[in-house]
Write a protein that holds these residues in place. Structure first.
Motif, PDB file in Angstrom:
ATOM      1  N   UNK A  10      33.365  -1.241  88.102  1.00  0.00           N
ATOM      2  CA  UNK A  10      32.340  -1.535  87.034  1.00  0.00           C
ATOM      3  C   UNK A  10      32.655  -2.503  86.166  1.00  0.00           C
ATOM      4  N   UNK A  11      31.582  -2.930  85.185  1.00  0.00           N
ATOM      5  CA  UNK A  11      31.759  -3.830  84.145  1.00  0.00           C
ATOM      6  C   UNK A  11      32.491  -5.213  84.779  1.00  0.00           C
ATOM      7  N   UNK A  12      33.396  -5.728  84.194  1.00  0.00           N
ATOM      8  CA  UNK A  12      34.078  -6.857  84.570  1.00  0.00           C
ATOM      9  C   UNK A  12      35.551  -6.348  85.284  1.00  0.00           C
ATOM     10  N   UNK A  13      36.131  -5.314  84.875  1.00  0.00           N
ATOM     11  CA  UNK A  13      37.406  -5.146  85.581  1.00  0.00           C
ATOM     12  C   UNK A  13      37.600  -3.598  85.408  1.00  0.00           C
ATOM     13  N   UNK A  14      36.659  -2.889  84.989  1.00  0.00           N
ATOM     14  CA  UNK A  14      37.005  -1.204  84.960  1.00  0.00           C
ATOM     15  C   UNK A  14      37.178  -0.599  86.455  1.00  0.00           C
ATOM     16  N   UNK A  15      37.637   0.456  86.320  1.00  0.00           N
ATOM     17  CA  UNK A  15      37.469   1.309  87.411  1.00  0.00           C
ATOM     18  C   UNK A  15      36.911   2.657  87.066  1.00  0.00           C
ATOM     19  N   UNK A  16      35.938   3.290  87.783  1.00  0.00           N
ATOM     20  CA  UNK A  16      35.410   4.549  87.390  1.00  0.00           C
ATOM     21  C   UNK A  16      36.002   5.191  88.663  1.00  0.00           C
ATOM     22  N   UNK A  17      36.656   6.578  88.655  1.00  0.00           N
ATOM     23  CA  UNK A  17      37.058   7.048  89.583  1.00  0.00           C
ATOM     24  C   UNK A  17      36.289   8.490  90.043  1.00  0.00           C
ATOM     25  N   UNK A  18      36.015   8.503  91.222  1.00  0.00           N
ATOM     26  CA  UNK A  18      35.288   9.728  91.710  1.00  0.00           C
ATOM     27  C   UNK A  18      36.330  10.523  92.468  1.00  0.00           C
ATOM     28  N   UNK A  19      36.416  11.780  92.081  1.00  0.00           N
ATOM     29  CA  UNK A  19      37.341  12.664  92.755  1.00  0.00           C
ATOM     30  C   UNK A  19      36.318  13.586  93.253  1.00  0.00           C
ATOM     31  N   UNK A  20      36.681  13.794  94.711  1.00  0.00           N
ATOM     32  CA  UNK A  20      36.033  15.044  95.440  1.00  0.00           C
ATOM     33  C   UNK A  20      36.809  15.939  96.021  1.00  0.00           C
ATOM     34  N   UNK A  21      36.388  17.327  95.853  1.00  0.00           N
ATOM     35  CA  UNK A  21      37.319  18.642  96.287  1.00  0.00           C
ATOM     36  C   UNK A  21      36.348  19.059  97.450  1.00  0.00           C
TER      37      UNK A  21
END
Length: 243
Positions: A10-21
């Motif tokens: 995301x954006x320029x160098x971000x990470x969004x984390x998706x965590x799935x159970x």
């Protein structure tokens, strides 16, 4: 235990984390700087977002909160000490509180330094920690609101987690951090190897994360700083580093 964590750039160098159970069907979004990439990534996997966790108030970590909640009804949790700066919070947490995804509990740790109320979340059963902008691969966050002593304490708390703990942080900074790590500790073979691996992955367009607590103990010049004064010196040098 089937927990999957997926990076969303995301954006320029971000990470969004998706965590799935898998067991509960829950999906948590950690630090969504924007909504669309997280929503698209979840939809592509057939996952339903049920929660958002924020580590700190900066816009590149909370900017997608409102739109994700509008689209999914997700409940948003973040640091109590920064509630006045994150208008979208449904629940506030502090050191010693817990969060959960399905039946898997996460422990909230206060790691204020990058921002004063910054939190990390450690899920010991899953051997996972979300560290936001406090601990990076071979680096640490800039001291916008805290002191070198605050960062030294925060990193010590995180470094005390089990060495197999996988660390999911907020930015793709590993190559630049690794270049500084090698400059400040030129004899550190582990840091040189980690930098080479990070450069290879980035050359192939791959994320360098997650790292592990064990790797950070071996390679991170801020975790390895012997005292507050050494950390302060290294942080100031990194701020000016052009490597």
């Amino acid at each position: 235990m089937a927990i999957e964590v997926v990076p969303v750039a995301a954006l320029s160098d971000n990470y969004i984390w998706l965590m799935h159970d898998d067991a509960s069907g829950e999906t948590v979004v950690v630090d969504p700087g924007e909504a669309a990439p997280a929503l698209d990534a979840a939809k592509a996997r057939g996952w339903t977002i049920t929660q958002v966790w924020n580590t700190h108030w900066h816009g590149d970590h909370v900017g997608g909160n409102a739109a994700i909640r509008e689209a999914t009804g997700a409940r948003i949790t973040g640091p109590a000490a920064e509630a006045d700066r994150i208008a979208t919070l449904d629940r506030t947490v502090a050191e010693g509180d817990t969060v959960a995804i399905g039946g898997i509990e996460g422990h909230v740790l206060h790691v204020g330094a990058h921002t004063a109320g910054h939190i990390a979340i450690h899920l010991p059963q899953a051997e996972i920690a979300f560290t936001g902008d406090t601990l990076f691969a071979m680096g640490c966050g800039r001291l916008f609101e805290g002191t070198p002593a605050d960062m030294h304490s925060a990193l010590a708390k995180l470094a005390a987690l089990p060495e197999a703990t996988r660390v999911y942080c907020g930015h793709e900074y590993t190559v630049s951090n690794g270049r500084y790590a090698v400059a400040v500790e030129p004899g550190n073979a582990a840091a040189r190897a980690a930098l080479a691996e990070a450069e290879r992955k980035r050359g192939e367009g791959l994320p360098t994360l997650p790292t592990t607590i064990g790797a950070e103990r071996a390679t991170n010049p801020f975790v390895r700083a012997g005292n507050v004064a050494e950390l302060a010196e290294r942080r100031a040098a990194k701020d000016a580093f052009k490597g």
